[in-house]
Design a protein around this motif. Structure first.
Motif, PDB file in Angstrom:
ATOM      1  N   ASN A   6       2.990   3.716   0.276  1.00 40.82           N
ATOM      2  CA  ASN A   6       4.003   2.872   0.910  1.00 40.82           C
ATOM      3  C   ASN A   6       3.635   1.391   0.844  1.00 40.82           C
ATOM      4  OD1 ASN A   6       5.546   5.106   1.675  1.00 40.82           O
ATOM      5  ND2 ASN A   6       4.482   5.313   3.634  1.00 40.82           N
ATOM      6  N   THR A  16      14.599   4.193   2.460  1.00 37.95           N
ATOM      7  CA  THR A  16      13.328   4.463   3.133  1.00 37.95           C
ATOM      8  C   THR A  16      13.005   3.297   4.050  1.00 37.95           C
ATOM      9  OG1 THR A  16      12.465   5.746   1.267  1.00 37.95           O
ATOM     10  CG2 THR A  16      10.870   4.914   2.854  1.00 37.95           C
ATOM     11  N   TYR A  59       6.591  12.269  -1.302  1.00 33.95           N
ATOM     12  CA  TYR A  59       8.045  12.146  -1.224  1.00 33.95           C
ATOM     13  C   TYR A  59       8.693  13.275  -2.019  1.00 33.95           C
ATOM     14  CZ  TYR A  59       7.979   7.528   0.980  1.00 33.95           C
ATOM     15  OH  TYR A  59       7.818   6.491   1.864  1.00 33.95           O
TER      16      TYR A  59
END
Length: 201
Positions: A115, A142, A45
Motif C-alpha cells: 500500500n 481503495t 488483493y
C-alpha cells in the motif's frame, strides 16, 4: 395433450423466479478487495471478475494506481499473465488472457501489493474483454486510512455490504411473493373457467 393447471403454475413460478435471481446476480460487477487498508502494508488483493453476459470473458486487464507496488501475482496454470512496468520498474498493468470465464460464473485473481505510505483514496481500472470483441470498463476504489481509524472503517464497510445483501434478498423475496400472487390469481381464473365449462356441458 393437455398439461394440468398445477404443472403450468409450477413452470411459471420457476421461470419468473429464475429471472428474478438472474436480475439480482446482474447487479454485481468486477471489483477489488479489500476496499480499505492501512498505509505501507503488504496486502493480498483479490480481483473478482464475474461474467454476467451470455458471452464468455476472455481477457482481464488491471491498471494499477501509481502509489501501489505489486510484488507478486498469483500463479495460474490456466491464464497467461503479462505485465507492463513504469520507468521505476513497478508494475502498472496486469493482463490475464488465454483462458475464459463462462457465462454466470466468476474468477478470482490475487496479487501481493504494498500500500501507499500516506492515507488517501485511489482508483483501479479494470477492463473486461468478451469473446465477441466487446469491452467493459470498471473502476474499483481503495481507501488507505490511518491505523487508528481502520477498525471503524472496516465496520462501516461490513455494514454497507450487509445492507447490500439484505436489499438483494428482500427484493428477490418480494419478487417471488408477487409471482406467487400472480400464479394464484391465474389458478383461480382457470378454475372458474373450468367450472363454467362443466356447467355448460
Amino acid at each position: 395433450m393437455h398439461t394440468p393447471s398445477w404443472q403450468q403454475h409450477t413452470l411459471i413460478l420457476w421461470g419468473v423466479s429464475g429471472l428474478l435471481l438472474l436480475a439480482a446476480t446482474a447487479w454485481g460487477h468486477s471489483d477489488l478487495d479489500p476496499r480499505q487498508s492501512i498505509p505501507n502494508k503488504w496486502e493480498t488483493y483479490t480481483l473478482n471478475v464475474p461474467t454476467e453476459t451470455e458471452v464468455p470473458t476472455v481477457q482481464v486487464r488491471l491498471l494499477v494506481p501509481r502509489d501501489f507496488e505489486i510484488e507478486m501475482i498469483e500463479h495460474s496454470p490456466l491464464w497467461q499473465i503479462t505485465r507492463a512496468r513504469d520507468e521505476r520498474g513497478y508494475i502498472r498493468e496486469v493482463t490475464w488472457s488465454g483462458s475464459s470465464i463462462p457465462p454466470q460464473t466468476f474468477a478470482e485473481f490475487k496479487l501481493l501489493v504494498r500500500n501507499p505510505v500516506t492515507p488517501g483514496t485511489s482508483l483501479w481500472k479494470i477492463e473486461q474483454s468478451y469473446q465477441d470483441g466487446n469491452v467493459t470498463s470498471w473502476e474499483a476504489q481503495t481507501q488507505i486510512v490511518p491505523h487508528a481509524s481502520v477498525g471503524g472503517a472496516q465496520r462501516a464497510e461490513e455494514a454497507w455490504r450487509a445492507a447490500q445483501v439484505a436489499t438483494t434478498v428482500s427484493l428477490v423475496a418480494l419478487g417471488v411473493s408477487v409471482t406467487l400472487i400472480i400464479v394464484t390469481a391465474i389458478g383461480i381464473v382457470q378454475s372458474g373457467r373450468g367450472q363454467r365449462q362443466d356447467e355448460q356441458s
